[in-house]
Enzyme design. Structure first.
Site, PDB file in Angstrom:
ATOM      1  N   ARG A  53       0.867  -1.175   0.000  1.00  0.00           N
ATOM      2  CA  ARG A  53       0.000   0.000   0.000  1.00  0.00           C
ATOM      3  C   ARG A  53       0.906   1.228   0.000  1.00  0.00           C
ATOM      4  NH1 ARG A  53       1.694   1.481   4.222  1.00  0.00           N
ATOM      5  NH2 ARG A  53       0.694   3.479   3.912  1.00  0.00           N
ATOM      6  N   GLY A  54       0.284   2.408  -0.127  1.00  0.00           N
ATOM      7  CA  GLY A  54       1.076   3.630  -0.259  1.00  0.00           C
ATOM      8  C   GLY A  54       1.317   3.879  -1.740  1.00  0.00           C
ATOM      9  N   ALA A  55       1.095   5.135  -2.156  1.00  0.00           N
ATOM     10  CA  ALA A  55       1.087   5.440  -3.589  1.00  0.00           C
ATOM     11  C   ALA A  55       2.357   4.980  -4.331  1.00  0.00           C
ATOM     12  CB  ALA A  55       0.835   6.931  -3.781  1.00  0.00           C
ATOM     13  N   ARG A  90      -6.909  -0.203  -7.447  1.00  0.00           N
ATOM     14  CA  ARG A  90      -7.223   0.903  -6.524  1.00  0.00           C
ATOM     15  C   ARG A  90      -7.311   2.197  -7.335  1.00  0.00           C
ATOM     16  NH1 ARG A  90      -4.161   1.228  -0.939  1.00  0.00           N
ATOM     17  NH2 ARG A  90      -6.070   2.374  -0.436  1.00  0.00           N
ATOM     18  N   GLN A 203      -2.922   2.981   9.854  1.00  0.00           N
ATOM     19  CA  GLN A 203      -1.584   2.995   9.255  1.00  0.00           C
ATOM     20  C   GLN A 203      -0.570   3.694  10.160  1.00  0.00           C
ATOM     21  OE1 GLN A 203      -4.383   3.533   7.512  1.00  0.00           O
ATOM     22  NE2 GLN A 203      -4.168   2.986   5.366  1.00  0.00           N
ATOM     23  N   ASP A 243      -1.331  10.941  -2.248  1.00  0.00           N
ATOM     24  CA  ASP A 243      -1.644   9.877  -3.225  1.00  0.00           C
ATOM     25  C   ASP A 243      -1.846  10.427  -4.629  1.00  0.00           C
ATOM     26  OD1 ASP A 243      -2.593   8.788  -0.456  1.00  0.00           O
ATOM     27  OD2 ASP A 243      -2.252   7.075  -1.774  1.00  0.00           O
ATOM     28  N   ASN A 253      -4.886  12.898  -0.049  1.00  0.00           N
ATOM     29  CA  ASN A 253      -4.148  11.969   0.822  1.00  0.00           C
ATOM     30  C   ASN A 253      -5.154  11.248   1.722  1.00  0.00           C
ATOM     31  OD1 ASN A 253      -1.561  10.915   1.749  1.00  0.00           O
ATOM     32  ND2 ASN A 253      -1.954  12.016   3.653  1.00  0.00           N
ATOM     33  N   LYS A 254      -4.646  10.417   2.580  1.00  0.00           N
ATOM     34  CA  LYS A 254      -5.477   9.577   3.460  1.00  0.00           C
ATOM     35  C   LYS A 254      -6.547  10.395   4.187  1.00  0.00           C
ATOM     36  CE  LYS A 254      -5.382   6.061   3.790  1.00  0.00           C
ATOM     37  NZ  LYS A 254      -6.319   5.193   3.036  1.00  0.00           N
TER      38      LYS A 254
HETATM   39  O1  MRU Z   1      -4.623   3.484   1.718  1.00  0.00           O
HETATM   40  P1  MRU Z   1      -3.123   3.600   1.776  1.00  0.00           P
HETATM   41  O2  MRU Z   1      -2.530   3.031   3.019  1.00  0.00           O
HETATM   42  O3  MRU Z   1      -2.479   3.050   0.516  1.00  0.00           O
HETATM   43  O4  MRU Z   1      -2.876   5.163   1.797  1.00  0.00           O
HETATM   44  C1  MRU Z   1      -1.563   5.644   1.906  1.00  0.00           C
HETATM   45  C2  MRU Z   1      -1.499   7.117   2.041  1.00  0.00           C
HETATM   46  O5  MRU Z   1      -2.495   7.800   2.040  1.00  0.00           O
HETATM   47  C3  MRU Z   1      -0.149   7.729   2.092  1.00  0.00           C
HETATM   48  O6  MRU Z   1      -0.152   8.871   2.909  1.00  0.00           O
HETATM   49  C4  MRU Z   1       0.240   8.152   0.675  1.00  0.00           C
HETATM   50  O7  MRU Z   1       0.162   7.044  -0.195  1.00  0.00           O
HETATM   51  C5  MRU Z   1       1.596   8.714   0.609  1.00  0.00           C
HETATM   52  S1  MRU Z   1       2.782   7.404   0.775  1.00  0.00           S
HETATM   53  C6  MRU Z   1       4.324   7.907   0.539  1.00  0.00           C
END
Ligand code: MRU
Length: 365
Positions: A53-55, A90, A203, A243, A253-254
């Site tokens: 996970r994470g962009a 996603r 997270q 993201d 973002n999240k």
């Molecule tokens: O749903 P996730 O855990 O994939 O979301 C991740 C985030 O929102 C992070 O803050 C974002 O991807 C930046 S990661 C370097």
């Protein structure tokens, strides 16, 4: 970064077995499990189920997925199928489309016999570039932290607040929002990090695990605590990841990031976003109306996973049975709430002019 003293990236290719290995993040911070990703279905499952996970990490994983697809069948039709299959996993993080497009654009003109090796080489390059981008974000962010540290009374740590996990687990290495923290800590600056839990998937626990492994002092807080801490002068700076950032500098973002930005603005706390250039979506100008926000399973809100007293990883229900729950996974912070975008090339204003000045080559492409 290191896990129990051993350096790790969040994914790596095993050349002898021709397989990708990942850390299955669903079990962290309680259990460190490494997993093979060996079929196209495995790649899609890994992204959908948030084993990765994470962009930036989603993008790098998809590039390896394309590499695997080309090993199985390098035809145009299979390449297009793999693109669609991985792309549909996603919707919000733009790095997924960015990586898949980069792979397909590079592969399309090549002879079929050359596609498998070229795709794997490109996946390695995307992973290595991500590490370098994040290292440089860290160096630019370090300068901001140094400046704040120089204005703090002697002996007081710089207090940062972060949301979600924009750490090395969310990238190939270093992380984006955490890279300045790692660099500052390694440069001897005294830090303390407020880590938002980041319900529903928590997270923040991943961020705590990372920071703890690196010896960085931190405190895990409920998502609702940030505004209060800011009112009491206990936050010097917010750094979050992204993201998808629009061509105008709006930041998706999240979920919950927007509320932190509002609280930061109300309390004159600088609010920075760590932004790798592959996370810019140059085709989008209005983040709120144009970015697709992932709506995830309501069970992530009505239930919560954790370590039981017996030492097992278990899930419990927190709502009355049958309570309707909603689970939008991301939100958009308008650019006027963002103090600056910490990119691999330097710190940019969160605006169209700022991004175009920092990335004239990418803006024109
Ligand atoms: O749903 P996730 O855990 O994939 O979301 C991740 C985030 O929102 C992070 O803050 C974002 O991807 C930046 S990661 C370097």
């Amino acid at each position: 970064m290191k896990v129990n003293g051993t350096p790790y990236r969040s994914l790596w290719w095993l050349a002898d077995r021709e397989v990708l290995q990942i850390i299955d993040q669903r079990w962290l911070p309680h259990d460190f499990r490494v997993q093979d990703v060996a079929t196209l279905q495995d790649f899609a499952d890994a992204i959908v189920q948030m084993r990765v996970r994470g962009a930036p990490l989603i993008g790098a994983t998809a590039a390896y997925g394309m590499a695997l697809a080309m090993r199985l069948d390098p035809s145009d039709s299979h390449m297009d199928h793999a693109w669609e299959f991985l792309h549909d996993t996603r919707p919000t993080a733009i790095n997924l489309r960015w990586a898949l497009n980069r792979c397909r654009d590079m592969l399309r003109p090549l002879h079929l016999n050359h596609r498998a090796n070229a795709a794997l080489a490109l996946a390695h390059a995307i992973a290595d570039e991500d590490v370098e981008i994040n290292r440089n974000i860290g160096l630019h962010g370090l300068e901001i932290i140094k400046d704040i540290a120089s204005r703090k009374p002697a002996g007081e740590p710089v207090n940062l607040l972060t949301h979600c996990n924009a750490g090395w687990l969310a990238t190939v290495d270093w992380g984006t929002a955490t890279s300045p923290m790692y660099h500052a800590h390694d440069a001897g600056i005294s830090l303390h990090i407020w880590v938002d839990e980041t319900r529903p998937r928590n997270q923040g626990a991943l961020t705590s695990w990372e920071l703890g492994s690196h010896g960085i002092p931190h405190t895990y807080i409920s998502d609702n605590a940030g505004g209060h801490l800011m009112q009491h002068g206990q936050v010097d700076m917010v750094i979050v990841g992204t993201d998808r950032t629009t061509a105008q500098g709006d930041v998706c973002n999240k979920i919950g990031t927007y509320l932190k930005a509002l609280a930061a603005r109300a309390n004159n706390v600088p609010f920075y976003v760590a932004l790798p250039s592959p996370t810019i979506d140059w085709t989008v100008t209005d983040g709120i109306s144009e970015i697709p926000i992932e709506e995830r399973d309501p069970a992530e809100v009505s239930h919560i996973q954790g370590l039981t007293d017996a030492g097992d990883i278990g899930t419990v229900q927190v709502t009355p049975t049958g309570t309707p729950s909603g689970n939008p996974a991301f939100d958009v912070t308008p650019n006027h709430l963002v103090t600056g975008l910490i990119t691999e090339r330097g710190v940019s204003l969160a605006s169209g002019d700022g991004l175009r000045a920092m990335f004239p080559d990418l803006a024109a492409a």
